[in-house]
Design a protein around this motif. Structure first.
Motif, PDB file in Angstrom:
ATOM      1  N   SER A  10      -6.553 -25.957  29.169  1.00 56.27           N
ATOM      2  CA  SER A  10      -5.581 -24.926  28.773  1.00 56.27           C
ATOM      3  C   SER A  10      -6.249 -23.653  28.258  1.00 56.27           C
ATOM      4  O   SER A  10      -7.045 -23.681  27.314  1.00 56.27           O
ATOM      5  CB  SER A  10      -4.658 -25.488  27.674  1.00 56.27           C
ATOM      6  OG  SER A  10      -3.989 -24.422  27.023  1.00 56.27           O
ATOM      7  N   THR A  39       3.174 -33.880  25.814  1.00 62.90           N
ATOM      8  CA  THR A  39       3.746 -32.856  24.916  1.00 62.90           C
ATOM      9  C   THR A  39       5.242 -33.082  24.703  1.00 62.90           C
ATOM     10  O   THR A  39       5.858 -32.391  23.899  1.00 62.90           O
ATOM     11  CB  THR A  39       3.557 -31.456  25.531  1.00 62.90           C
ATOM     12  OG1 THR A  39       3.664 -31.560  26.943  1.00 62.90           O
ATOM     13  CG2 THR A  39       2.216 -30.873  25.150  1.00 62.90           C
ATOM     14  N   ARG A  40       5.816 -34.025  25.467  1.00 60.53           N
ATOM     15  CA  ARG A  40       7.272 -34.220  25.404  1.00 60.53           C
ATOM     16  C   ARG A  40       7.657 -35.560  24.785  1.00 60.53           C
ATOM     17  O   ARG A  40       8.792 -35.988  24.898  1.00 60.53           O
ATOM     18  CB  ARG A  40       7.871 -34.079  26.815  1.00 60.53           C
ATOM     19  CG  ARG A  40       7.552 -32.735  27.481  1.00 60.53           C
ATOM     20  CD  ARG A  40       8.131 -31.578  26.698  1.00 60.53           C
ATOM     21  NE  ARG A  40       7.567 -30.290  27.098  1.00 60.53           N
ATOM     22  CZ  ARG A  40       8.280 -29.196  27.278  1.00 60.53           C
ATOM     23  NH1 ARG A  40       9.577 -29.199  27.076  1.00 60.53           N
ATOM     24  NH2 ARG A  40       7.686 -28.057  27.613  1.00 60.53           N
ATOM     25  N   GLY A  51       7.559 -28.460  22.337  1.00 57.31           N
ATOM     26  CA  GLY A  51       6.877 -29.341  23.280  1.00 57.31           C
ATOM     27  C   GLY A  51       5.677 -28.739  23.990  1.00 57.31           C
ATOM     28  O   GLY A  51       5.479 -28.990  25.180  1.00 57.31           O
ATOM     29  N   ARG A  52       4.891 -27.972  23.260  1.00 57.38           N
ATOM     30  CA  ARG A  52       3.739 -27.334  23.910  1.00 57.38           C
ATOM     31  C   ARG A  52       2.514 -27.334  23.001  1.00 57.38           C
ATOM     32  O   ARG A  52       2.643 -27.247  21.776  1.00 57.38           O
ATOM     33  CB  ARG A  52       4.071 -25.887  24.296  1.00 57.38           C
ATOM     34  CG  ARG A  52       5.051 -25.818  25.447  1.00 57.38           C
ATOM     35  CD  ARG A  52       5.295 -24.382  25.881  1.00 57.38           C
ATOM     36  NE  ARG A  52       6.035 -24.360  27.135  1.00 57.38           N
ATOM     37  CZ  ARG A  52       7.349 -24.512  27.239  1.00 57.38           C
ATOM     38  NH1 ARG A  52       8.078 -24.680  26.151  1.00 57.38           N
ATOM     39  NH2 ARG A  52       7.941 -24.493  28.419  1.00 57.38           N
ATOM     40  N   ILE A  53       1.348 -27.387  23.656  1.00 46.71           N
ATOM     41  CA  ILE A  53       0.090 -27.145  22.946  1.00 46.71           C
ATOM     42  C   ILE A  53      -0.294 -25.702  23.238  1.00 46.71           C
ATOM     43  O   ILE A  53       0.215 -25.134  24.223  1.00 46.71           O
ATOM     44  CB  ILE A  53      -1.026 -28.132  23.402  1.00 46.71           C
ATOM     45  CG1 ILE A  53      -1.245 -28.089  24.925  1.00 46.71           C
ATOM     46  CG2 ILE A  53      -0.695 -29.525  22.942  1.00 46.71           C
ATOM     47  CD1 ILE A  53      -2.200 -27.093  25.404  1.00 46.71           C
ATOM     48  N   GLU A  66       2.123 -21.654  19.122  1.00 46.65           N
ATOM     49  CA  GLU A  66       1.933 -20.347  19.747  1.00 46.65           C
ATOM     50  C   GLU A  66       0.489 -19.866  19.520  1.00 46.65           C
ATOM     51  O   GLU A  66       0.094 -19.471  18.412  1.00 46.65           O
ATOM     52  CB  GLU A  66       2.927 -19.285  19.242  1.00 46.65           C
ATOM     53  CG  GLU A  66       4.369 -19.595  19.606  1.00 46.65           C
ATOM     54  CD  GLU A  66       4.628 -19.600  21.123  1.00 46.65           C
ATOM     55  OE1 GLU A  66       3.941 -18.860  21.864  1.00 46.65           O
ATOM     56  OE2 GLU A  66       5.479 -20.363  21.571  1.00 46.65           O
ATOM     57  N   SER A  67      -0.259 -19.875  20.628  1.00 47.78           N
ATOM     58  CA  SER A  67      -1.690 -19.569  20.554  1.00 47.78           C
ATOM     59  C   SER A  67      -1.986 -18.274  19.801  1.00 47.78           C
ATOM     60  O   SER A  67      -2.897 -18.220  18.976  1.00 47.78           O
ATOM     61  CB  SER A  67      -2.274 -19.500  21.968  1.00 47.78           C
ATOM     62  OG  SER A  67      -1.573 -18.557  22.758  1.00 47.78           O
ATOM     63  N   GLN A  99       1.431 -12.201  26.168  1.00 43.60           N
ATOM     64  CA  GLN A  99       2.446 -13.253  26.235  1.00 43.60           C
ATOM     65  C   GLN A  99       3.596 -12.911  27.182  1.00 43.60           C
ATOM     66  O   GLN A  99       4.195 -13.798  27.768  1.00 43.60           O
ATOM     67  CB  GLN A  99       3.005 -13.520  24.831  1.00 43.60           C
ATOM     68  CG  GLN A  99       2.035 -14.307  23.966  1.00 43.60           C
ATOM     69  CD  GLN A  99       1.931 -15.777  24.350  1.00 43.60           C
ATOM     70  OE1 GLN A  99       2.892 -16.516  24.260  1.00 43.60           O
ATOM     71  NE2 GLN A  99       0.765 -16.214  24.805  1.00 43.60           N
TER      72      GLN A  99
HETATM   73  N1  GSH Z   1       3.366 -19.225  24.421  1.00 44.15           N
HETATM   74  C1  GSH Z   1       2.668 -20.461  24.227  1.00 44.15           C
HETATM   75  C2  GSH Z   1       2.565 -21.185  25.555  1.00 44.15           C
HETATM   76  C3  GSH Z   1       2.053 -22.609  25.378  1.00 44.15           C
HETATM   77  C4  GSH Z   1       2.053 -23.364  26.678  1.00 44.15           C
HETATM   78  O1  GSH Z   1       2.659 -22.936  27.695  1.00 44.15           O
HETATM   79  N2  GSH Z   1       1.373 -24.494  26.677  1.00 44.15           N
HETATM   80  C5  GSH Z   1       1.292 -25.323  27.845  1.00 44.15           C
HETATM   81  C6  GSH Z   1      -0.169 -25.611  28.176  1.00 44.15           C
HETATM   82  S1  GSH Z   1      -1.086 -24.128  28.448  1.00 44.15           S
HETATM   83  C7  GSH Z   1       1.954 -26.666  27.570  1.00 44.15           C
HETATM   84  O2  GSH Z   1       1.814 -27.211  26.495  1.00 44.15           O
HETATM   85  N3  GSH Z   1       2.657 -27.213  28.562  1.00 44.15           N
HETATM   86  C8  GSH Z   1       3.194 -28.538  28.437  1.00 44.15           C
HETATM   87  C9  GSH Z   1       4.672 -28.597  28.527  1.00 44.15           C
HETATM   88  O3  GSH Z   1       5.328 -27.558  28.760  1.00 44.15           O
HETATM   89  O4  GSH Z   1       5.183 -29.716  28.369  1.00 44.15           O
HETATM   90  C10 GSH Z   1       1.282 -20.221  23.616  1.00 44.15           C
HETATM   91  O5  GSH Z   1       0.744 -19.129  23.789  1.00 44.15           O
HETATM   92  O6  GSH Z   1       0.763 -21.111  22.933  1.00 44.15           O
END
Ligand code: GSH
Length: 203
Positions: A10, A39-40, A51-53, A66-67, A99
């Motif tokens: 990622s 993530t879910r 639900g995101r890393i 949020e990175s 973003q």
């Molecule tokens: N805006 C968020 C985007 C985070 C994102 O899209 N993460 C993706 C991996 S790069 C993720 O966790 N996807 C898994 C999912 O949607 O279940 C950030 O900048 O952290």
């Protein structure tokens, strides 16, 4: 010690790892495989309902998603975030651009081709994403026509935020040969003595 929930390929997680490395901040790394739906799960959704890393969890249990917000939190009081009002706003300007215009086109193209290569149905999205991704790269190219870095004369979290997916844009089908300023800047960012590779999780 804080914990970073992340997935090695990622770019969003990589931004955070790059800064942690440059600031020599200790952290525990926890891999969450997004290709397996990790993530879910109920347990992860409790930590980040989106639900995101990446997700950055402090010892007291607070967790920041949020990175770019994580970058902002970690960079406070360091040379990676200017201390003047205008400089800080410029950093945010680039990170909001990242973003809204850059990540949703360039990172998503890369995800379709590189992270989820078997999901052929999503390939229909690529022409539109590529067009918008090139428009974002033009803006970045213009922002780098002169200065060595995006804000001020030193690397900031704006550079790390935009470096993450730009340097692997080719994996999303973007040819960077037509962007000489971007290419020179990528080399400049990568020349830092504490630079790490995108999938590097131990350092
Ligand atoms: N805006 C968020 C985007 C985070 C994102 O899209 N993460 C993706 C991996 S790069 C993720 O966790 N996807 C898994 C999912 O949607 O279940 C950030 O900048 O952290």
């Amino acid at each position: 010690m804080p914990t970073l929930y992340d997935f090695a390929p990622s770019g969003n997680g990589y931004k955070v790892r790059m800064l942690l490395r440059r600031l020599d901040l200790p952290f525990k790394y926890r891999e969450v495989d997004i290709t397996k739906g990790e993530t879910r799960t109920a347990a992860f959704l409790k930590k980040n309902p989106n639900g995101r890393i990446p997700l950055f969890e402090l010892d007291d249990g607070r967790a920041l998603a949020e990175s770019d917000a994580i970058l902002f939190f970690l960079a406070e009081g360091t040379p990676y975030l200017p201390d003047d009002k205008w400089g800080r706003a410029e950093v945010l300007q680039w990170m909001f651009f990242e973003q809204y215009n850059h990540e949703p086109t360039i990172a998503v193209s890369r995800a379709i081709l590189h992270v989820f290569p078997n999901d052929k149905a999503r390939r229909a999205e690529l022409p539109g994403l590529q067009q918008k991704g090139h428009a974002a790269l033009e803006v970045l190219e213009g922002g780098l026509s002169g200065p060595d870095y995006l804000v001020g004369n030193r690397p900031s979290i704006a550079d790390l935020a935009l470096y993450a997916y730009t340097h692997v844009a080719d994996e999303g089908g973007f040819d960077l040969n037509r962007y000489p300023n971007i290419r020179a800047w990528l080399a400049r960012v990568a020349a830092h003595p504490k630079h790490i590779r995108i999938s590097q999780t131990k350092f």
